[in-house]
Every structure is written in structure tokens, then in C-alpha cells.
Design a protein around this motif. Structure first.
Motif, PDB file in Angstrom:
ATOM      1  N   ARG A 144       0.855  -1.375  -0.090  1.00  0.00           N
ATOM      2  CA  ARG A 144       0.088   0.193   0.060  1.00  0.00           C
ATOM      3  C   ARG A 144       0.998   1.685  -0.025  1.00  0.00           C
ATOM      4  O   ARG A 144       0.278   2.153  -0.939  1.00  0.00           O
ATOM      5  CB  ARG A 144      -1.185   0.098   1.616  1.00  0.00           C
ATOM      6  CG  ARG A 144      -1.737   1.161   1.868  1.00  0.00           C
ATOM      7  CD  ARG A 144      -2.791   1.578   0.588  1.00  0.00           C
ATOM      8  NE  ARG A 144      -3.848   2.699   0.544  1.00  0.00           N
ATOM      9  CZ  ARG A 144      -3.113   3.261   0.173  1.00  0.00           C
ATOM     10  NH1 ARG A 144      -2.143   4.154  -0.567  1.00  0.00           N
ATOM     11  NH2 ARG A 144      -4.288   4.871   0.510  1.00  0.00           N
ATOM     12  N   GLU A 145       1.898   1.261   0.660  1.00  0.00           N
ATOM     13  CA  GLU A 145       3.172   2.289   0.143  1.00  0.00           C
ATOM     14  C   GLU A 145       3.640   3.084  -0.816  1.00  0.00           C
ATOM     15  O   GLU A 145       3.523   4.206  -0.817  1.00  0.00           O
ATOM     16  CB  GLU A 145       3.893   1.764   1.077  1.00  0.00           C
ATOM     17  CG  GLU A 145       4.001   1.502   2.763  1.00  0.00           C
ATOM     18  CD  GLU A 145       5.107   1.262   3.740  1.00  0.00           C
ATOM     19  OE1 GLU A 145       6.555   1.323   2.986  1.00  0.00           O
ATOM     20  OE2 GLU A 145       4.831   0.246   4.220  1.00  0.00           O
ATOM     21  N   TYR A 146       3.004   2.076  -2.094  1.00  0.00           N
ATOM     22  CA  TYR A 146       3.866   2.359  -2.828  1.00  0.00           C
ATOM     23  C   TYR A 146       2.989   3.072  -4.021  1.00  0.00           C
ATOM     24  O   TYR A 146       3.195   2.693  -5.347  1.00  0.00           O
ATOM     25  CB  TYR A 146       4.614   1.184  -3.708  1.00  0.00           C
ATOM     26  CG  TYR A 146       5.663   0.998  -1.990  1.00  0.00           C
ATOM     27  CD1 TYR A 146       6.737   1.622  -2.082  1.00  0.00           C
ATOM     28  CD2 TYR A 146       5.758  -0.450  -2.185  1.00  0.00           C
ATOM     29  CE1 TYR A 146       7.755   1.361  -1.298  1.00  0.00           C
ATOM     30  CE2 TYR A 146       6.346  -1.271  -1.515  1.00  0.00           C
ATOM     31  CZ  TYR A 146       7.308   0.026  -1.439  1.00  0.00           C
ATOM     32  OH  TYR A 146       8.118  -0.575   0.781  1.00  0.00           O
ATOM     33  N   VAL A 190      -8.283   2.076  -9.984  1.00  0.00           N
ATOM     34  CA  VAL A 190      -8.751   3.003  -9.352  1.00  0.00           C
ATOM     35  C   VAL A 190      -7.399   2.871  -8.409  1.00  0.00           C
ATOM     36  O   VAL A 190      -7.033   4.818  -7.566  1.00  0.00           O
ATOM     37  CB  VAL A 190      -9.530   2.733  -8.139  1.00  0.00           C
ATOM     38  CG1 VAL A 190     -11.215   2.567  -8.265  1.00  0.00           C
ATOM     39  CG2 VAL A 190      -9.480   1.266  -6.445  1.00  0.00           C
ATOM     40  N   ALA A 191      -6.467   2.398  -9.130  1.00  0.00           N
ATOM     41  CA  ALA A 191      -4.971   3.068  -7.881  1.00  0.00           C
ATOM     42  C   ALA A 191      -3.345   1.978  -9.465  1.00  0.00           C
ATOM     43  O   ALA A 191      -4.360   1.061 -10.167  1.00  0.00           O
ATOM     44  CB  ALA A 191      -4.798   2.383  -6.692  1.00  0.00           C
ATOM     45  N   GLN A 192      -2.204   2.670  -8.476  1.00  0.00           N
ATOM     46  CA  GLN A 192      -1.355   2.290  -9.553  1.00  0.00           C
ATOM     47  C   GLN A 192      -0.263   2.290  -8.883  1.00  0.00           C
ATOM     48  O   GLN A 192       0.307   3.098  -7.754  1.00  0.00           O
ATOM     49  CB  GLN A 192      -1.096   2.610 -11.482  1.00  0.00           C
ATOM     50  CG  GLN A 192      -0.935   4.097 -11.181  1.00  0.00           C
ATOM     51  CD  GLN A 192      -0.329   4.514 -12.424  1.00  0.00           C
ATOM     52  OE1 GLN A 192      -1.826   4.805 -13.123  1.00  0.00           O
ATOM     53  NE2 GLN A 192       0.374   5.269 -12.992  1.00  0.00           N
ATOM     54  N   PHE A 193       0.564   1.655  -9.124  1.00  0.00           N
ATOM     55  CA  PHE A 193       2.113   1.869  -8.725  1.00  0.00           C
ATOM     56  C   PHE A 193       2.963   3.038  -8.775  1.00  0.00           C
ATOM     57  O   PHE A 193       2.724   3.314 -10.340  1.00  0.00           O
ATOM     58  CB  PHE A 193       3.415   0.376  -8.272  1.00  0.00           C
ATOM     59  CG  PHE A 193       2.788  -0.646  -8.014  1.00  0.00           C
ATOM     60  CD1 PHE A 193       3.540  -1.026  -6.943  1.00  0.00           C
ATOM     61  CD2 PHE A 193       1.913  -1.292  -8.096  1.00  0.00           C
ATOM     62  CE1 PHE A 193       2.682  -2.234  -6.034  1.00  0.00           C
ATOM     63  CE2 PHE A 193       1.153  -2.435  -7.156  1.00  0.00           C
ATOM     64  CZ  PHE A 193       1.890  -3.094  -5.970  1.00  0.00           C
ATOM     65  N   ASP A 194       3.674   4.067  -7.795  1.00  0.00           N
ATOM     66  CA  ASP A 194       3.460   5.409  -7.640  1.00  0.00           C
ATOM     67  C   ASP A 194       4.950   5.347  -8.705  1.00  0.00           C
ATOM     68  O   ASP A 194       6.269   4.647  -7.936  1.00  0.00           O
ATOM     69  CB  ASP A 194       4.082   6.149  -6.815  1.00  0.00           C
ATOM     70  CG  ASP A 194       4.237   7.536  -6.996  1.00  0.00           C
ATOM     71  OD1 ASP A 194       4.037   7.508  -8.050  1.00  0.00           O
ATOM     72  OD2 ASP A 194       3.901   8.123  -6.300  1.00  0.00           O
ATOM     73  N   ASP A 244      12.793  -2.660  -5.399  1.00  0.00           N
ATOM     74  CA  ASP A 244      13.679  -3.809  -3.868  1.00  0.00           C
ATOM     75  C   ASP A 244      12.713  -4.109  -2.857  1.00  0.00           C
ATOM     76  O   ASP A 244      13.190  -4.818  -2.728  1.00  0.00           O
ATOM     77  CB  ASP A 244      14.279  -2.462  -3.644  1.00  0.00           C
ATOM     78  CG  ASP A 244      15.940  -2.404  -4.254  1.00  0.00           C
ATOM     79  OD1 ASP A 244      15.918  -2.748  -5.237  1.00  0.00           O
ATOM     80  OD2 ASP A 244      16.176  -0.805  -3.557  1.00  0.00           O
ATOM     81  N   ASN A 245      11.707  -3.325  -2.970  1.00  0.00           N
ATOM     82  CA  ASN A 245      10.691  -4.041  -2.117  1.00  0.00           C
ATOM     83  C   ASN A 245       9.402  -4.912  -2.697  1.00  0.00           C
ATOM     84  O   ASN A 245       8.468  -5.680  -1.656  1.00  0.00           O
ATOM     85  CB  ASN A 245      10.333  -3.177  -1.087  1.00  0.00           C
ATOM     86  CG  ASN A 245      11.234  -2.651  -0.530  1.00  0.00           C
ATOM     87  OD1 ASN A 245      11.815  -3.384   0.367  1.00  0.00           O
ATOM     88  ND2 ASN A 245      11.228  -1.100  -0.451  1.00  0.00           N
ATOM     89  N   ALA A 246       8.715  -4.162  -3.079  1.00  0.00           N
ATOM     90  CA  ALA A 246       7.310  -4.795  -3.776  1.00  0.00           C
ATOM     91  C   ALA A 246       7.549  -5.963  -4.799  1.00  0.00           C
ATOM     92  O   ALA A 246       6.613  -6.964  -4.784  1.00  0.00           O
ATOM     93  CB  ALA A 246       6.188  -3.639  -4.184  1.00  0.00           C
ATOM     94  N   ILE A 247       8.361  -6.086  -5.561  1.00  0.00           N
ATOM     95  CA  ILE A 247       8.601  -7.031  -6.840  1.00  0.00           C
ATOM     96  C   ILE A 247       8.488  -8.112  -6.097  1.00  0.00           C
ATOM     97  O   ILE A 247       7.240  -9.605  -6.298  1.00  0.00           O
ATOM     98  CB  ILE A 247       9.643  -6.386  -8.248  1.00  0.00           C
ATOM     99  CG1 ILE A 247       9.247  -5.518  -9.042  1.00  0.00           C
ATOM    100  CG2 ILE A 247       9.506  -7.991  -8.541  1.00  0.00           C
ATOM    101  CD1 ILE A 247       8.079  -5.945  -9.903  1.00  0.00           C
ATOM    102  N   LEU A 255      -5.626  -4.750  -2.342  1.00  0.00           N
ATOM    103  CA  LEU A 255      -4.460  -5.535  -2.429  1.00  0.00           C
ATOM    104  C   LEU A 255      -4.179  -6.995  -1.434  1.00  0.00           C
ATOM    105  O   LEU A 255      -3.787  -7.884  -2.255  1.00  0.00           O
ATOM    106  CB  LEU A 255      -3.368  -4.476  -1.832  1.00  0.00           C
ATOM    107  CG  LEU A 255      -3.141  -3.131  -2.619  1.00  0.00           C
ATOM    108  CD1 LEU A 255      -1.662  -2.291  -1.585  1.00  0.00           C
ATOM    109  CD2 LEU A 255      -1.761  -3.624  -3.716  1.00  0.00           C
ATOM    110  N   TYR A 256      -4.374  -6.719  -1.030  1.00  0.00           N
ATOM    111  CA  TYR A 256      -4.745  -7.826  -0.314  1.00  0.00           C
ATOM    112  C   TYR A 256      -5.829  -9.084  -1.424  1.00  0.00           C
ATOM    113  O   TYR A 256      -5.036 -10.227  -1.576  1.00  0.00           O
ATOM    114  CB  TYR A 256      -5.923  -7.814   1.274  1.00  0.00           C
ATOM    115  CG  TYR A 256      -6.338  -9.055   2.022  1.00  0.00           C
ATOM    116  CD1 TYR A 256      -5.202 -10.152   2.809  1.00  0.00           C
ATOM    117  CD2 TYR A 256      -7.337  -9.231   1.714  1.00  0.00           C
ATOM    118  CE1 TYR A 256      -5.982 -11.465   3.395  1.00  0.00           C
ATOM    119  CE2 TYR A 256      -7.761 -10.797   3.000  1.00  0.00           C
ATOM    120  CZ  TYR A 256      -7.591 -11.167   3.482  1.00  0.00           C
ATOM    121  OH  TYR A 256      -7.174 -12.683   3.888  1.00  0.00           O
ATOM    122  N   LEU A 257      -7.090  -8.629  -1.157  1.00  0.00           N
ATOM    123  CA  LEU A 257      -7.879  -9.210  -1.844  1.00  0.00           C
ATOM    124  C   LEU A 257      -6.880 -10.157  -3.007  1.00  0.00           C
ATOM    125  O   LEU A 257      -7.179 -11.102  -3.919  1.00  0.00           O
ATOM    126  CB  LEU A 257      -8.987  -9.039  -2.855  1.00  0.00           C
ATOM    127  CG  LEU A 257     -10.373  -8.790  -0.991  1.00  0.00           C
ATOM    128  CD1 LEU A 257     -11.492  -7.830  -1.975  1.00  0.00           C
ATOM    129  CD2 LEU A 257     -10.713  -9.814  -0.383  1.00  0.00           C
TER     130      LEU A 257
END
Length: 649
Positions: A30-32, A42-46, A55-58, A313-315
Motif C-alpha cells: 500500500r505504501e507504493y 483506481v490505483a497504480q504503483f507510483d 527493491d520491496n514490492a516486486i 491489494l489484500y484480495l
């Protein structure tokens, strides 16, 4: 691309070392995110956070693919998430767009896969008559008790299942054999053997279910899993391990075991397995990162649900985890999650399911903490264990509730699900009840288990198990001789000396019959009337025996103390009786009497007699006696009580 591949390799190698929690991974992802507004997306990775994303999400996203080792580039990752309605590369289709940072990869260095560790005076006629009535009441109970013990011995020794469930009792009864009528002399030994059998009842049941092949293939699968989970409880395994076992390692998931089932039975068991897989996926996705905790707390889940993007994200990660969980109606968990992504109504149902799981998980943790605290002080309470069992198995039922909510026309396995949960509940309650010396409750659990696992025709011994199993349990729980006597009277009442006349070619005895009589009578004061009353005639019997066929005889009555016997059956201590004389109990008469065959101490008499003059005694009106003389004729059904034999041939 080199950095991306390096990150992937390290995350794949590191993943087995850590627990994977969709709840916490969703919070990290969620942080990214940044908002987007293109059709469903409704959202995308920034993109401004490409370095951190790489480094962290992938690595997190890769860990939720079916086979992380196969992900070597952006296309592989996109393919793995293709069709996911919450996270995918399809802009405008999914709620959240996958990151796209592979054209200009970051040189931020090697990734260290981060995951969350998981925290487990003179003699008067009154006195004579009352004394005789007391004797007859006592003897009636003794005769019926002897009959019970004879049948008890026969049932235990003739039923192979009883011999396995109560082996110590069976051995002692076999040793006593024909001396069972002297049961009082063996009562303490019997009680000791009853206690031994009760303490080992869960072990005896395990042996019976595993060795006797009394169950069908389908029920044996349930029994094997039940025994495994019960052992986990005995070994103090933490509750999350129960869910993991039945959702990933149980015999219910063993394809070789399921393959021998046929038709609709096979489909039901496969659908049941899918439901428990789902329960395990939910359990693992909601694990806590806090030391000493098992699952996330209700307030943590509420925070996630209230943030729509984190929920998506969780779902999405849950969608990835639930691949392959399908049902025979063509539905799958992923297809349901697709609907969740499209319909707010379905999304709300999903929220309720997640909240229900976490609420039960919180109950489990509270119960477990209470048990551990009280165990340290040696003050364990039954209610704490009951609450723990209830909450734990309610967690297992999450998959069942999911199917009920989302597959109303779907899986037909609900009866199997409920059977599995019922058997698990009762077997674990059996273990606990026996440990707490709640033996009668343990017998009830035993009956429920057999009722779930055996067909009705195979559970032909249900009534006998309830009757004699409870007798063993009640006597085993007794703490003194009075309680043992009360247990016998409560359970036993319906051979004693009445057997003699059945196996003698001819016998004469001073005899009494205590029971009920009915027919017609002509009284001096009231005239002709029907009657139905307690009868206790005493006189002489002349009998011919037919062995197992019973006996036939002539009984000549002299007196009848039925009215006093009626009082003594209700109140053995009262002394406020009316003054009587001989004419009040005199009752000359004659009956043809048939003594029932086998070990039944009952007799049926047909005939007539005079009186008795004493009609009744009213306990609640200062004991006034009712007197009236006359003749009566009709039938009696009574316990046969030979007081002593005068002649036997």
C-alpha cells in the motif's frame, strides 16, 4: 533487467525461510500506490517510487505467483497475475495496475527478501404389614437389579465392540460369570474396572476405529483425520497448526484415498477438501507479525477494510493464493473474487467473512491465553476449554460459511463438512471430558461419534451403548457406596431367585408379587367398579418350570399389602401410618401365574381374591386410610419374588 532478475532469484531463495502473510504484505504494498482513475482501475504503483518498488514490492508480488522460480521477467509476472480482478497488468480492468519499472531498472542493489516471522415396641399388625411392604419394595428393586446385571454381562460379552471399548469390564464379568447374582460382593472391583475403562476410552476408540475395519472408505478418512487432530491437541500443538493440517496435509486431501470413492460421494469429499483448503489460505493470509500473537486482531482488520486500496491489494494477493481451489459446480474461489471485484454487494459479504474469521481467531487467542494462565496456577476450568474448542472449530468452519454465502447453488458437500466438524468436536470433547472425569459426558460424545461415522444398521448397539455405557460412567464417577447404590437404582431397575422355579420340574415357595393389578371388583360400599392399583399379594406358589420358556404355577394369596407398598415406593422413612389389624390386609384368593421366560423376573397372573380391606393411604391428608371390603378379579403384572423355597425338585 539484471537487477530485476537478481531480486527475483534472491526472493525465491529467501521465501521458504519466512512466513507469507497477505495481510501484512498488502499493508507494505500500500505504501507504493498512487490514485488512478481509468475505468475500473483506481490505483497504480507510483513511478516516482520505482527504486523502492523494485527493491520491496516486486519480491512480494513474485512470492504470490504459482511458481516464483519461473518468474524471470516482466512478462512472466504479468502472465502470473493475468485475470486477477484486483491486481493485474490490464489497465482499466483490474482495481490496481501492476508496476512497470523494467524499462529503466534501478541499480539500488541486491534485494533482501523481507517477510514476517510468525509467533502457539409389641408387634402390631401395622408393623408387620409395613415391615413386609418394606421388604417387598426392597426385594423388588434387588430382583430388577440382578436382572440388569445379568443383561449387562451378556451385552458386554456378546458385543465385540463393547469388549474393545470396555476391555477391563469385559474381563472381570467373564471371570464372575454365573456368580453375577452376587454382584454386591464384586461391586468395588467392578467400579475399579469401570474407572480404568473410562480413563482409556479415547485410546480404546482409536484402536477400534483403526484396526477393526468397521467404517466405510469415506468415513475412515474422517476418522483418520479426527485421530490425527486429537493427537495434535494432546501434544499441545497451537491452533493454527490444526487448520494448516486439515487444509494442506490431511487424508481428506489425499488423492489416492479419495480416488477409491465413487460418484457423488467422491464429489462431496473433494468439495469438502476445497473448503478446508480455503480455510487454511485465509488463516495463513491473516497471520500476525507480532511476537506471541497468531492472527491479526479485529481492529487491524477493520483498518485494512476501511482503506479500499489496501483491501484491494489484500484480495488480489488472496486471489493469487487461492488458485486451484475449485468446486464441482464449476465455481472457484478466484471466480468468486472476480465477482467481489465487480459488485459492492459481494464485496460486503467478503468483508463479513473476513471479519468473522478474525473475530473467531481473536476468541481462540483469548481462550488460549486464559487456559495457559490458569494452567500455571492449576485452576483449569471446563468452560475455558469448551470456548477454546468452539472457537477453533468455528475457524475451520470458515470455508463452510464461505460456500454457503457464495455458492448457494453450488457445492453439495455441506453435509460432509458438518459431519467432519461434528466428529472433530465430539472426539476432542471426549478427550477433555475423560481427562476431567466427566465420564457420562464422554459416553455421550462417544455415541455422537458413532452416529456420524456408522450407518444406522451398523450402529445397532446404540441403545445398549447409551444404557450400559452410562451405567459404567455413573458408577465410575461415584465417590462413595451411597452414590454407587443410587447409580444402580437409577440405571438398573429391570435373575434372581425367580429363576429357580423356571428350571425346576416342580417347586413350592412362600411367594410375593409386587406390581400393578387391574380388573373388576364388587365392594360393600361402592358396588361394582373397575380398579387399577398397586398389588403386593403374599402366599404360596406351586410351580412347574419350562427352562427358557418360563414357568406356570398356581398362586394362593393370603394377604395383600399393596396400599403400604405404594407408600413405601414413594417414602421409605415415614412412621405416621394408620393402626391396622389383620382384616385390613387379609386377601385370600387364587391365581394362575405365568413367569416370563429367560432372565426376566416378571409374572402375569389371572384370578381373583377377597379385598384387601385396606384400599389406600393418602400421604398428603394426615395419612387417612380408606377401607372397603369386597371381591376382585382380573390380571396382575408384577415382579416375581420367591421369599423362600419350601420344596424344589
Amino acid at each position: 533487467m539484471k537487477t530485476f532478475i537478481t531480486c527475483i532469484i534472491i526472493s525465491v531463495l529467501a521465501a521458504p525461510l519466512f512466513a507469507q502473510s497477505a495481510f501484512h504484505d498488502a499493508l507494505k504494498l500500500r505504501e507504493y500506490l498512487k490514485s488512478s482513475n481509468f475505468q475500473a482501475t483506481v490505483a497504480q504503483f507510483d513511478p516516482a517510487k520505482d527504486n523502492e518498488i523494485l527493491d520491496n514490492a516486486i519480491p512480494i508480488l513474485v512470492n504470490y505467483t504459482p511458481d516464483p522460480a519461473d518468474i524471470s521477467n516482466e512478462a512472466d509476472l504479468n502472465d502470473a497475475y493475468d485475470g486477477n480482478p484486483f491486481i493485474s497488468p490490464d489497465n482499466g480492468f483490474s482495481k490496481i495496475l501492476l508496476p512497470n519499472v523494467f524499462q529503466s531498472p534501478s541499480e539500488a542493489g541486491l534485494i533482501k527478501a523481507e517477510a514476517l516471522p510468525v509467533a502457539s415396641s409389641g408387634i402390631s399388625i401395622t408393623n408387620v404389614a409395613d415391615g413386609l411392604a418394606k421388604f417387598l419394595v426392597k426385594r423388588t428393586r434387588e430382583e430388577l437389579t440382578i436382572t440388569f446385571f445379568q443383561k449387562f454381562k451378556d451385552k458386554i460379552n456378546s458385543n465385540p465392540y463393547f469388549k474393545e471399548l470396555f476391555p477391563q469390564t469385559a474381563d472381570l464379568l467373564g471371570l464372575i460369570d454365573n456368580e453375577i447374582y452376587q454382584f454386591n460382593a464384586y461391586m468395588e472391583s467392578l467400579r475399579e474396572h469401570f474407572v480404568k475403562d473410562m480413563k482409556s476410552l479415547p485410546i480404546n476408540l482409536k484402536s477400534m476405529l483403526r484396526d477393526n475395519q468397521i467404517l466405510g472408505d469415506a468415513e475412515q478418512i474422517i476418522a483418520d483425520d479426527m485421530l490425527s487432530i486429537a493427537q495434535m491437541l494432546i501434544d499441545n500443538q497451537p491452533p493454527e497448526e490444526f487448520i494448516k493440517f486439515i487444509g494442506s496435509e490431511s487424508e481428506l486431501l489425499n488423492k489416492d484415498r479419495i480416488s477409491v470413492l465413487k460418484g457423488s460421494v467422491k464429489r462431496k469429499y473433494e468439495d469438502a477438501a476445497a473448503g478446508f483448503k480455503l480455510a487454511n489460505v485465509l488463516s495463513e493470509s491473516l497471520r500476525s507479525s507480532v511476537q506471541g500473537e497468531i492472527w491479526v486482531k479485529p481492529d487491524e482488520l477493520r483498518a485494512l477494510i476501511q482503506d479500499k486500496l489496501t483491501l484491494y491489494l489484500y484480495l488480489g494477493l488472496l486471489w493469487q493464493e487461492s488458485g486451484g481451489i475449485t468446486f464441482h459446480n464449476g465455481s472457484s474461489v478466484q471466480s468468486v473474487l472476480n465477482e467481489v471485484a465487480e459488485k459492492d454487494e459481494t464485496l460486503n459479504v467478503m468483508k463479513r467473512q473476513l471479519s468473522s474469521f478474525v473475530d473467531y481467531a481473536h476468541e481462540v487467542k483469548i481462550s488460549l491465553d486464559s487456559i495457559q494462565a490458569k494452567k500455571a496456577r492449576n485452576i483449569l476450568v471446563y468452560d475455558d476449554y469448551y470456548q477454546f474448542f468452539h472457537a477453533t472449530f468455528s475457524l475451520l468452519e470458515t470455508g463452510i460459511r464461505f460456500k454457503k454465502d457464495f455458492f448457494s447453488q453450488g457445492s453439495d458437500s455441506l453435509e460432509i463438512d458438518e459431519k467432519i466438524i461434528s466428529v472433530l468436536r465430539h472426539f476432542n470433547e471426549l478427550n477433555f471430558n475423560i481427562r476431567q472425569k466427566h465420564y457420562a459426558a464422554g459416553v455421550t460424545n462417544l455415541v455422537y461419534i458413532f452416529q456420524e461415522l456408522l450407518d444406522k444398521k451398523d450402529f445397532y448397539f446404540k441403545d445398549d451403548l447409551l444404557k450400559y455405557g452410562n451405567f459404567i460412567a455413573i458408577v465410575a464417577e461415584a465417590e462413595n457406596s451411597d452414590e454407587v447404590a443410587a447409580a444402580i437404582e437409577a440405571v438398573a431397575l429391570p435373575v434372581g431367585s425367580s429363576i429357580t422355579k423356571k428350571y425346576a420340574s416342580f417347586s413350592v415357595a412362600v411367594n410375593a408379587y409386587t406390581g400393578v393389578a387391574g380388573g373388576q371388583e364388587i365392594l360393600e360400599l361402592k358396588g361394582k367398579n373397575g380398579f387399577f392399583s398397586v398389588a403386593a399379594p403374599v402366599g404360596f406358589s406351586f410351580n412347574t418350570g419350562f427352562g427358557k420358556g418360563g414357568s406356570l404355577g398356581l398362586f394362593t394369596s393370603l394377604i395383600d399389602v399393596g396400599a403400604l407398598a405404594a407408600i413405601r415406593f414413594e417414602d421409605e422413612t415415614t412412621k405416621d401410618l394408620p393402626d391396622l389389624n389383620l382384616k385390613n390386609i387379609l386377601a385370600p384368593g387364587a391365581y394362575v401365574v405365568y413367569g416370563f421366560g429367560g432372565d426376566i423376573p416378571l409374572a402375569l397372573g389371572l384370578g381373583g381374591q377377597l379385598g384387601p380391606n385396606l384400599r389406600a393411604i393418602e400421604v398428603d391428608a394426615n395419612m387417612p386410610a380408606q377401607f372397603d371390603s369386597g371381591w376382585r378379579w382380573g390380571l396382575f403384572l408384577a415382579v416375581d419374588i420367591p421369599i423362600f423355597n419350601l420344596y424344589v425338585r
